[in-house]
Design an enzyme around this catalytic site. Structure first.
Site: not given
Ligand code: G3P
Length: 223
Positions: A82-84
């Protein structure tokens, strides 16, 4: 050094994946928007096509929203990361997602301090954007050098994923520094393979082979 593709284009992903050159994929909202079509279908297909880590980015900017989206995206496949974004809420989300065994990639990193904080929060990857720093007259690769030194000093498990790569020289520089990963637009990967002397050399070999009047080699003689 691992090579990821920085694209949501399934044709490019399949082409280079079939060559065995793709260790993972990074996407972002801009790359997905460029493809048109149903973004969810595209993301699911990418996750199915490539075995390595696939970074899929959240759209929410608040902590609760990021957690909700992160949980949903992680259900697309075990290889989802998950890219945040590099924000206070983003760092909080990194820690929370990690406690649920969901890996994260902190994106939009432009300084070594940001990378240090992302690693301390427990991110699996940090993504310094090299080309965008070069664009404003900074030397993007200097940030990668600093991150490498800092991560080595403290044995952080976080991997350095060099992003916003614009040309093959960026790849050489990243490899010399010892960055763990570069994520490449497909055209940069294509350019890395090509050299005019390779083409000229191959054409000459094939011409010379014709002079021997032979077909392709066959095993007809026991030696
Ligand atoms: O993954 C995102 C990053 O690589 C962006 O690249 O070329 O838009 O700065 P660029």
């Amino acid at each position: 050094m691992k090579i990821f593709l920085d694209t949501a284009n399934l044709d490019s992903i399949r082409k280079y994946n079939d060559l065995g050159l793709v260790d993972g994929i990074t996407t972002n909202p801009s790359l997905l928007a460029k493809e048109g079509g149903d973004v969810e279908d595209i993301m699911v297909e990418i996750v199915r096509t490539v075995k390595g880590p696939i970074s899929l980015e959240v759209i929410s900017t608040d902590f609760q929203g990021m957690i909700r989206e992160g949980r949903t995206l992680s259900k697309y496949g075990k290889n989802v990361v998950v890219k945040v974004p590099m924000t206070p809420d983003g760092l909080k989300a990194v820690r929370a997602l990690r406690s649920e065994q969901i890996r994260t990639n902190v994106t939009l990193i432009f300084s070594a301090n940001q990378a240090l904080l992302a690693a301390k929060a427990g991110s699996s990857y940090v993504s310094p954007f090299i080309g965008r720093l070069d664009d404003i007259g900074d030397i993007g690769m200097d940030v990668v050098k600093d991150i490498k030194t800092i991560f080595s000093n403290y044995d952080f498990e976080c991997e350095i994923l060099v992003a916003s790569v614009r040309h093959p020289l960026h790849v050489i520089e990243a490899a010399k520094i010892g960055a763990d990963i570069v994520t490449l637009p497909p055209d940069v990967l294509g350019k890395m393979m090509a050299h005019p002397l390779t083409d000229i050399g191959l054409a000459r070999f094939l011409e010379d082979w014709k002079k021997t009047k032979s077909s392709t080699p066959k095993i007809t003689v026991e030696r």
